[in-house]
Motif scaffolding. Structure first.
Motif, PDB file in Angstrom:
ATOM      1  N   ASN A  14      -1.956  -5.842 -50.545  1.00  0.00           N
ATOM      2  CA  ASN A  14      -1.194  -6.931 -51.152  1.00  0.00           C
ATOM      3  C   ASN A  14      -2.028  -7.578 -52.258  1.00  0.00           C
ATOM      4  O   ASN A  14      -2.889  -8.419 -51.976  1.00  0.00           O
ATOM      5  CB  ASN A  14      -0.801  -7.972 -50.103  1.00  0.00           C
ATOM      6  N   SER A  16      -0.910  -9.464 -54.579  1.00  0.00           N
ATOM      7  CA  SER A  16      -0.280 -10.684 -55.101  1.00  0.00           C
ATOM      8  C   SER A  16      -0.852 -11.959 -54.487  1.00  0.00           C
ATOM      9  O   SER A  16      -0.520 -13.063 -54.937  1.00  0.00           O
ATOM     10  CB  SER A  16       1.230 -10.638 -54.858  1.00  0.00           C
ATOM     11  N   TYR A  34       2.068 -16.955 -55.761  1.00  0.00           N
ATOM     12  CA  TYR A  34       1.757 -15.524 -55.721  1.00  0.00           C
ATOM     13  C   TYR A  34       1.491 -15.015 -57.126  1.00  0.00           C
ATOM     14  O   TYR A  34       2.127 -15.460 -58.095  1.00  0.00           O
ATOM     15  CB  TYR A  34       2.920 -14.711 -55.137  1.00  0.00           C
ATOM     16  N   GLY A  36       1.389 -11.474 -59.643  1.00  0.00           N
ATOM     17  CA  GLY A  36       2.339 -10.376 -59.777  1.00  0.00           C
ATOM     18  C   GLY A  36       2.106  -9.318 -58.709  1.00  0.00           C
ATOM     19  O   GLY A  36       1.082  -9.324 -58.014  1.00  0.00           O
ATOM     20  N   ARG A  37       3.025  -8.395 -58.607  1.00  0.00           N
ATOM     21  CA  ARG A  37       2.949  -7.372 -57.564  1.00  0.00           C
ATOM     22  C   ARG A  37       1.659  -6.576 -57.628  1.00  0.00           C
ATOM     23  O   ARG A  37       1.115  -6.167 -56.602  1.00  0.00           O
ATOM     24  CB  ARG A  37       4.159  -6.438 -57.678  1.00  0.00           C
ATOM     25  N   ASN A  38       1.159  -6.353 -58.828  1.00  0.00           N
ATOM     26  CA  ASN A  38      -0.085  -5.600 -59.006  1.00  0.00           C
ATOM     27  C   ASN A  38      -1.275  -6.506 -59.335  1.00  0.00           C
ATOM     28  O   ASN A  38      -2.270  -6.059 -59.912  1.00  0.00           O
ATOM     29  CB  ASN A  38       0.092  -4.547 -60.097  1.00  0.00           C
ATOM     30  N   LYS A  45       5.060 -12.767 -64.595  1.00  0.00           N
ATOM     31  CA  LYS A  45       4.871 -11.955 -63.389  1.00  0.00           C
ATOM     32  C   LYS A  45       4.559 -12.800 -62.148  1.00  0.00           C
ATOM     33  O   LYS A  45       4.868 -12.386 -61.029  1.00  0.00           O
ATOM     34  CB  LYS A  45       3.720 -10.950 -63.599  1.00  0.00           C
ATOM     35  N   THR A  47       4.582 -15.892 -59.349  1.00  0.00           N
ATOM     36  CA  THR A  47       5.641 -16.633 -58.656  1.00  0.00           C
ATOM     37  C   THR A  47       5.205 -18.085 -58.512  1.00  0.00           C
ATOM     38  O   THR A  47       4.182 -18.377 -57.878  1.00  0.00           O
ATOM     39  CB  THR A  47       5.909 -16.036 -57.263  1.00  0.00           C
ATOM     40  N   TYR A 269       0.271  -7.717 -45.296  1.00  0.00           N
ATOM     41  CA  TYR A 269       1.355  -6.904 -45.853  1.00  0.00           C
ATOM     42  C   TYR A 269       2.519  -7.774 -46.325  1.00  0.00           C
ATOM     43  O   TYR A 269       3.074  -7.571 -47.417  1.00  0.00           O
ATOM     44  CB  TYR A 269       1.829  -5.891 -44.820  1.00  0.00           C
TER      45      TYR A 269
END
Length: 337
Positions: A14, A16, A34, A36-38, A45, A47, A269
């Protein structure tokens, strides 16, 4: 090194998560919860906390704990727990007719348990995305155990007995929740009332078995009664010090094994701070430091010991009252005389 490789794998699970938990209340108007996803920190990107569904902010996870520490603690607690479970066998009394003896609660209690459990599921599904993962919180795990005890087909005497004895240790968990309630994610209609109701109901389970223990002991002189030795089997007064200590240790090990080995990876996760496995409660980071999970384990053992001792006192007191009227259970008459 192998540890560095494990750290890389763990953090990639994870990317983020922030290095520190976000503030529980908005400070800047642009607080980030958060990346970004990467792991990107681009404005399009990330949150923002203000964009999260209501109630989710308080359970956002983080990398407050050094990933190396997470790996080492998980390995240590998992290894120690497995060794202890292998070395210590719980005392499970062999009773008469245990194939016909049911340790299930009465029908009315089973129905109420099912209604409460499914209402709990509904509240979780109607909440913020991922709220269903909060079913791994300690009191919610007790509801899963309750459903197992009530409805698992042909549950064995040994399995039911273990659930009941572990619950005797865990009853302090709903007491702690009631003493220090967290309503940060209780935002749906009736959810606060339901919080109090289901925690009090959880406390009623061990009290029911203690009442059954003291009252059913009066039936022991009837050899045809399938419950003739039931009271002796679940009585806390028949364990002795070593039996008492064994169940405290076993309960503590089950708790540590579940939360260190299973819930911690699940928290990473999902990005949710399930049972505070990724960082301590809000505004306590500087107070408790990186070792807070180890310290919490010590407090947990103390709590399990005190709650079982408290239930022993309750059972002893009930038996003492019954002995005044000459109806104390046979298996504990010597304990209260």
């Amino acid at each position: 090194s192998s540890l560095d490789s494990l750290v890389s794998i763990l953090t990639s699970t994870n990317l983020s998560l922030l290095s520190q938990p976000p503030p529980i209340e908005e400070l800047t108007g642009n607080d980030v919860c958060y990346l970004g996803r990467n792991g990107e920190n681009d404005l399009d990107k990330i949150t923002y906390c203000r964009d999260l569904p209501f109630g989710m902010r308080g359970v956002v996870g983080s990398w407050f704990l050094d990933p190396r520490r997470i790996i080492l603690e998980t390995f240590a607690f998992t290894t120690i727990s497995v060794i202890i479970l292998y070395a210590i066998r719980p005392d499970i009394p062999l009773i008469k007719n245990n194939n016909t003896t049911s340790l299930r609660p009465p029908k009315s209690m089973r129905i109420l348990t099912a209604c409460t459990f499914f209402l709990q599921i509904i509240y979780k599904l109607l909440g913020y995305p991922g709220k269903i993962y909060m079913m791994v919180m300690p009191c919610n795990v007790l509801w899963i155990l309750a459903m197992t005890l009530c409805y698992y087909p042909n549950i064995s005497y040994e399995s039911a007995y273990k659930i009941i004895q572990v619950w005797m240790s865990f009853v302090g968990l709903p007491l702690v929740a009631l003493a220090n309630p967290d309503f940060s994610d209780s935002v749906l209609f009736g959810e606060v009332f339901f919080f109090y109701f289901h925690h009090f109901f959880l406390i009623s389970y061990p009290l029911y078995y203690i009442m059954q223990t003291t009252l059913s002991g009066r039936k022991q002189n009837n050899p045809q009664d399938p419950n003739a030795s039931l009271s002796e089997s679940i009585s806390l007064l028949t364990f002795g010090f070593m039996g008492f200590l064994k169940w405290v240790i076993i309960s503590s090990v089950y708790f540590a094994l579940f939360y260190y080995t299973f819930v911690t990876p699940l928290s990473i996760y999902t990005g949710l701070n399930l049972n505070y496995m990724l960082h301590p409660p809000p505004n306590q980071e500087d107070l408790v430091g990186q070792g807070y999970r180890v310290t919490t384990c010590g407090f947990g053992i103390i709590m399990f010991t005190l709650t079982r001792l408290f239930l022993v006192v309750i059972e002893w007191s009930l038996c003492k009252i019954l002995s005044v009227f000459g109806v104390a259970p046979n298996h504990v008459k010597s304990k209260v005389s």
